[in-house]
Motif scaffolding. Structure first.
Motif, short mmCIF file in Angstrom:
data_model
loop_
_atom_site.label_atom_id
_atom_site.label_comp_id
_atom_site.label_asym_id
_atom_site.label_seq_id
_atom_site.Cartn_x
_atom_site.Cartn_y
_atom_site.Cartn_z
N TYR A 185 55.16 15.38 56.56
CA TYR A 185 55.23 15.82 57.94
C TYR A 185 56.58 15.43 58.56
CZ TYR A 185 53.70 16.77 62.68
OH TYR A 185 53.58 17.28 63.94
N GLY A 186 57.04 14.25 58.22
CA GLY A 186 58.29 13.79 58.85
C GLY A 186 59.49 13.93 57.93
N ARG A 187 59.43 14.93 57.04
CA ARG A 187 60.49 15.01 56.02
C ARG A 187 61.86 15.28 56.64
NH1 ARG A 187 57.43 19.25 56.24
NH2 ARG A 187 58.28 21.36 56.31
N MET A 188 61.91 16.13 57.67
CA MET A 188 63.20 16.47 58.29
C MET A 188 63.84 15.21 58.86
SD MET A 188 63.84 19.37 57.54
CE MET A 188 63.19 20.96 57.10
N ARG A 189 63.03 14.45 59.60
CA ARG A 189 63.53 13.23 60.20
C ARG A 189 63.98 12.26 59.11
NH1 ARG A 189 59.28 10.89 64.20
NH2 ARG A 189 58.77 13.11 64.15
N LEU A 190 63.16 12.23 58.05
CA LEU A 190 63.45 11.32 56.94
C LEU A 190 64.78 11.67 56.31
CD1 LEU A 190 61.50 9.09 55.95
CD2 LEU A 190 60.97 10.58 54.02
N ILE A 191 64.95 12.97 56.08
CA ILE A 191 66.18 13.43 55.43
C ILE A 191 67.38 13.16 56.34
CG2 ILE A 191 67.41 15.54 54.74
CD1 ILE A 191 64.65 16.57 53.69
N ARG A 192 67.20 13.44 57.64
CA ARG A 192 68.30 13.25 58.59
C ARG A 192 68.64 11.76 58.74
NH1 ARG A 192 66.41 14.84 63.48
NH2 ARG A 192 65.23 16.51 62.52
N ARG A 193 67.64 10.98 59.06
CA ARG A 193 67.89 9.58 59.43
C ARG A 193 68.34 8.76 58.24
NH1 ARG A 193 63.46 7.95 63.73
NH2 ARG A 193 64.00 9.45 65.34
N ARG A 194 67.69 8.98 57.12
CA ARG A 194 68.00 8.15 55.95
C ARG A 194 69.12 8.75 55.11
NH1 ARG A 194 64.72 3.29 55.68
NH2 ARG A 194 63.46 3.65 57.53
N GLY A 195 69.59 9.89 55.54
CA GLY A 195 70.63 10.55 54.77
C GLY A 195 70.15 10.95 53.38
N LEU A 196 68.86 11.24 53.32
CA LEU A 196 68.26 11.59 52.03
C LEU A 196 68.72 12.98 51.62
CD1 LEU A 196 66.34 9.49 50.93
CD2 LEU A 196 64.44 11.02 51.48
N ARG A 197 69.03 13.12 50.39
CA ARG A 197 69.35 14.47 49.92
C ARG A 197 68.05 15.18 49.59
NH1 ARG A 197 73.91 13.72 45.47
NH2 ARG A 197 72.11 12.75 44.50
N TYR A 198 68.09 16.51 49.61
CA TYR A 198 66.87 17.27 49.36
C TYR A 198 66.21 16.86 48.05
CZ TYR A 198 63.77 20.93 47.84
OH TYR A 198 62.69 21.59 47.36
N ARG A 199 67.10 16.68 47.04
CA ARG A 199 66.58 16.39 45.72
C ARG A 199 65.84 15.04 45.69
NH1 ARG A 199 67.41 19.70 41.83
NH2 ARG A 199 68.89 20.82 43.08
N SER A 200 66.37 14.08 46.38
CA SER A 200 65.70 12.78 46.43
C SER A 200 64.37 12.91 47.16
CB SER A 200 66.56 11.76 47.15
OG SER A 200 67.87 11.83 46.71
N TRP A 201 64.43 13.68 48.27
CA TRP A 201 63.19 13.91 49.00
C TRP A 201 62.16 14.55 48.08
CZ3 TRP A 201 59.16 14.05 51.77
CH2 TRP A 201 58.39 15.22 51.85
N ARG A 202 62.62 15.54 47.31
CA ARG A 202 61.69 16.24 46.43
C ARG A 202 61.10 15.27 45.41
NH1 ARG A 202 63.64 21.20 42.74
NH2 ARG A 202 64.17 19.45 41.38
N SER A 203 61.92 14.37 44.89
CA SER A 203 61.41 13.40 43.92
C SER A 203 60.40 12.46 44.57
CB SER A 203 62.55 12.56 43.35
OG SER A 203 63.47 13.42 42.73
N LEU A 204 60.72 12.08 45.81
CA LEU A 204 59.79 11.21 46.53
C LEU A 204 58.45 11.91 46.73
CD1 LEU A 204 59.35 8.60 48.35
CD2 LEU A 204 59.96 10.08 50.26
N HIS A 205 58.52 13.13 47.22
CA HIS A 205 57.30 13.90 47.48
C HIS A 205 56.52 14.14 46.18
CE1 HIS A 205 54.71 16.51 49.79
NE2 HIS A 205 54.88 17.50 48.93
#
Lengths: 587, 71, 222
Positions: free
Chosen positions: C141-161
């Protein structure tokens, strides 16, 4: 295979054969008779634990609840012990009607009520206890309401509320097998835990309140199979007097799946308990047994529903004043709805939430081995539930208070009576406990109790308790033995029961703790059967729920008396008369 | 049959404690309720009603011969 | 007559994720109960299947990505995910709910009993799965904020998810097979096979996706 030759040592082949046959029978669901014992637990390794308390309450039903609460509130340390669980064993979970005498709503007085019960009971009730019920039931109902008892189907949580609030200690799933008497008074009790590797539990107490209910022969179609008169028989063994054994509860069950008591009672077991006011009957039940006896099986091909007793002459008599007329307004819906297990299922077509009509024919013997609520049990020596053993009290169905008499009279009085008597006995026990020290129990006595308790586990071979119970049922449950009584058959049954007592009870085996429980229950049922037969033989008249084919009339000249039973100095079962309206003379 | 089946047991032991006749036990292996002594079931449904996850199914038939006052 | 390939895929999906599980549900040797209880059970089973089905909706199935636009697949992934998880989140309540309509232990008492069985492997697994599910949903739900705030790259987010999802599904399935009324040999086995295939697809996606990764990172000469 059921013959025992003590001098014959079985060869390995026959040994295996016996075991195999036993397994086969067990698999078929038949309790195996004589067989090799293969205990799954080591009796010698069972640990022993000891507890001490002021007041020991045995039983976790309605009477036990109030005995524990009131003994605690009277200042005693209380320990509750139960074969099952608080509010979930015995008859309490299935009783849905709670009688209250509310002066605000009743048209008559308590005197009127007591008189009316006495008329219906044909003098068999003890009016002191009848009055006590009416005087206290409302207050007990109020407490139960506070605990949430009238808000839900199941009793465990409402019962737990006051017990937990008082931090009253509980031991559950513990079968008490022995009451201990030392120095002429109660000293405690002993039993074993049903779980794990077992546990022999010794409970020393200044006073004991038996709230163990009554019992039956593990009959089919009535939820009484965990009650086997354990309290009565244990108390009898240490010298307590017992009464009320000749009375008969005459519940019937359905002919299809007769053992399914839940189904037979419609939605009764699922109901939330409620209260009801004065409603006095003379519900025999045994009149149906008589109709079946006279006309053969009256049900084949007949309409579904109750047995028509109208066309049958003779038999048990209901006083005119209390006769239920078929189709009488008010017969439907009202009392059966609230009557709980207090009475037999109502006539067919009961509306308004009463138990549904029984489909198909009806079968007798559903509650075989049970007398009338509150009529059988320990002889009270006062109005507070004291027994003939100092420090030993009883309440509810374990007390032979004859509150309702030898016939079930007031709807809902069974549950209410247990609450009222439990509270009074609890208080009395706490008071008694204040004045005495714990009685010393010699260790040799405890060793002997342990050996006796665990003996079925240690036998190399023996009779399976289930098989002995089935044999007992075959002797005691048929209609022509304890329902429609006559001397010749009762003598025959007595001979059978004595054989079981002398030759089978000492050879009961148990392979695990469940079977050990069954073994003790079986032994207790056999003692109760003997009491029932002897008392029924002695009462040479017919009155209320006791019907003698050979003495069909009421005999007021000789039988305005209850029958007490105690173990004589010679160890023999000894019976005596106790006049109605008189306390026992212990001389 | 008595207790017919147990499906979805969570091993809480409510049924074991609430059975007046000690029919049910927890399997020491998986901790789930088993119908250990079916012959002793009085078909009162307390176990079913106490089960928090409604795991118990009942049947009205007794598993051993039934002795009655008349047949 | 030529079939629309999209329709074929939909048909296959319905068969795999609805018809087959229902067939296994019906085939299980479990007593039938009231329609309310059966309905709730079926919903719960379908929700569980839907969660496993999410592995097939994660850009992992080439045929799907050919036929449908990525945002459409993503939308389905999102809607199905939130719905199924909402149902699974409350399924302990659904188990006790019918008690409102019948005698016996009261629903709230039953719920407290069942949620406090900390000695029961199945219950503990269920609680763990529930917790990981909450984490999964919260991060999704908070992926956008997560990506923005933590400077997460999409790929890292995808791995996390993906990692959280795999953990959740493994623990959740274990819980379901340990405790479930209907997850016997058939449905349980089916769920395991489905999850294994889904996981394989996911792994393949993550592993085969590398060339794009090297190509896609700016400023790095190939």
């Amino acid at each position: 295979m059921n013959q025992r030759d003590p001098f014959h040592q079985p060869s390995r082949r026959t040994f295996l054969g016996l075991a195999g046959a036993a397994t086969g029978l067990a698999a078929a669901g038949m309790g195996a008779g004589w067989a090799t014992n293969r205990p799954g637990i080591d009796a010698a390794a069972i640990v022993g634990t000891a507890h001490e308390t002021d007041v020991l309450v045995i039983g976790g039903g309605m009477a036990g609840l109030f005995a524990a609460v009131k003994a605690h509130d009277a200042g005693a340390r209380v320990l509750m012990v139960s074969k099952g669980r608080l509010g979930a064993s015995g008859m309490t979970p299935f009783a849905k009607g709670f009688f209250v005498f509310d002066p605000e709503t009743e048209s008559g007085s308590i005197d009127d009520f007591v008189d009316s019960v006495s008329r219906s009971a044909l003098g068999t009730n003890n009016p002191v206890f009848t009055r006590q019920l009416a005087e206290h039931a409302l207050e007990r109902a109020r407490e139960l309401r506070d605990w949430g008892f009238f808000d839900q189907t199941l009793s465990h949580r409402p019962f737990l509320k006051p017990i937990a609030a008082r931090a009253i200690a509980r031991l559950e799933r513990v079968m008490i097998t022995h009451l201990i008497r030392e120095e002429g008074r109660i000293a405690g009790a002993a039993g074993f835990g049903l779980d794990g590797a077992g546990e022999v539990i010794t409970l020393r107490a200044r006073a004991v309140v038996l709230c163990t209910g009554a019992g039956g022969f593990k009959p089919n179609g009535f939820p009484v199979c965990d009650l086997t008169h354990d309290g009565t028989v244990m108390a009898y063994r240490i010298g307590a007097w017992v009464t009320g054994k000749e009375w008969n509860d005459g519940h019937v069950t359905r002919s299809t799946n007769p053992a399914a008591c839940f189904d037979a009672w419609g939605d009764m077991f699922e109901r939330v308990p409620g209260t009801n006011g004065v409603e006095i009957h003379h519900d025999l039940g045994v009149d149906m047994n008589y109709a079946a006896y006279r006309t053969g099986n009256p049900l084949a091909g007949g309409p579904p529903g109750s047995i028509d007793t109208a066309g049958v002459s003779g038999g048990p008599v209901t006083p005119e004043e209390f006769r239920r007329r078929p189709g009488r307004p008010g017969d439907e819906g009202g009392p059966p709805e609230r009557g709980g297990m207090d009475r037999r299922p109502p006539p067919p077509g009961g509306k308004g939430g009463g138990p549904g009509p029984m489909q198909g024919g009806q079968m007798g013997g559903a509650s075989a081995g049970m007398a009338i609520h509150k009529s059988e049990g320990l002889v009270p020596v006062d109005d507070r539930g004291a027994s003939t053993v100092p420090g030993l009290y009883a309440a509810g169905d374990a007390l032979g208070s004859h509150m309702a008499g030898g016939i079930y009279t007031q709807i809902g009085s069974s549950l209410a009576g247990s609450a009222v008597q439990g509270a009074i006995a609890g208080e009395a026990a706490a008071e008694y406990a204040r004045g005495v020290d714990l009685a010393e129990v010699p260790s040799g006595r405890l060793d002997a109790i342990r050996a006796e308790m665990l003996a079925p586990l240690t036998r190399k071979e023996g009779y399976g308790p289930a098989w002995v119970t089935q044999t007992l049922q075959g002797v005691m449950i048929p209609n022509f033995v304890l329902y429609i009584k006559k001397e010749s058959l009762m003598r025959a049954a007595l001979a059978y029961v004595q054989e079981l007592r002398d030759h089978h009870v000492p050879m009961l085996r148990a392979g695990d703790l469940h079977e050990l429980r069954l073994a003790h229950e079986t032994a207790n049922m056999i003692v109760s059967a003997e009491m029932k037969l002897r008392a029924s033989l002695m009462r040479t008249e017919s009155r209320c729920s006791h019907y003698r084919l050979d003495y069909p009339d009421q005999d007021d000249e000789n039988w305005r008396a209850w029958i007490t039973i105690h173990r004589g100095e010679d160890g023999q079962m000894t019976l005596a008369k106790q006049p109605f309206d008189a306390w026992p003379s212990l001389g | 049959m008595t207790i017919k089946s147990i499906h979805g047991c969570i091993g809480c032991g409510e049924c074991v404690k609430s059975c007046p006749c000690d029919v049910l036990r927890l399997d020491p292996g998986n901790g789930k309720a088993v119908i250990a002594y079916p012959a002793d079931c009085q078909i009162c449904h307390l176990c079913r009603m106490y089960c928090p996850v409604d795991a118990i199914e009942m049947a009205p038939e007794k598993s051993i011969p039934v002795i009655l006052a008349w047949g | 007559m030529k079939r629309d390939p999209k329709a074929l895929v939909l048909l296959a999906a319905i068969t795999l994720f609805a018809v087959l599980p229902l067939a296994f549900y019906v085939a299980a040797d479990v007593p039938r109960r009231s329609s309310l209880k059966e309905g709730l059970s079926i919903l719960t089973v379908l929700a569980l299947v839907a969660v496993v089905a999410q592995f097939f909706l994660a850009r992992s199935l080439p045929v799907l990505m050919h036929l449908f636009k990525a945002p459409a697949v993503q939308r389905v992934h999102k809607v199905v995910g939130y719905c199924a998880i909402a149902l699974l989140a409350v399924h302990p309540c659904l188990i006790v709910l019918p008690r409102y309509l019948e005698a016996g232990v009261r629903p709230l008492d039953a719920l407290v009993t069942l949620l406090t069985q900390f000695e029961s492997l199945g219950v503990v697994l269920g609680l763990a799965a529930w917790a990981s599910m909450v984490l999964l949903v919260a991060t999704a739900y908070g992926r956008m904020r997560l990506i923005r705030r933590r400077g997460l790259r999409y790929r890292s987010w995808r791995s996390l998810h993906g990692g959280l999802a795999v953990g959740f599904v493994v623990v959740g399935l274990w819980h379901a097979i340990e405790l479930g009324r209907h997850t016997g040999l058939l449905l349980g086995g089916f769920l395991l096979v489905l999850a294994a295939v889904g996981l394989a697809l996911l792994l393949r996606l993550y592993l085969l996706d590398r060339p794009r990764q090297s190509r896609g990172v700016p400023g790095v000469p190939s």
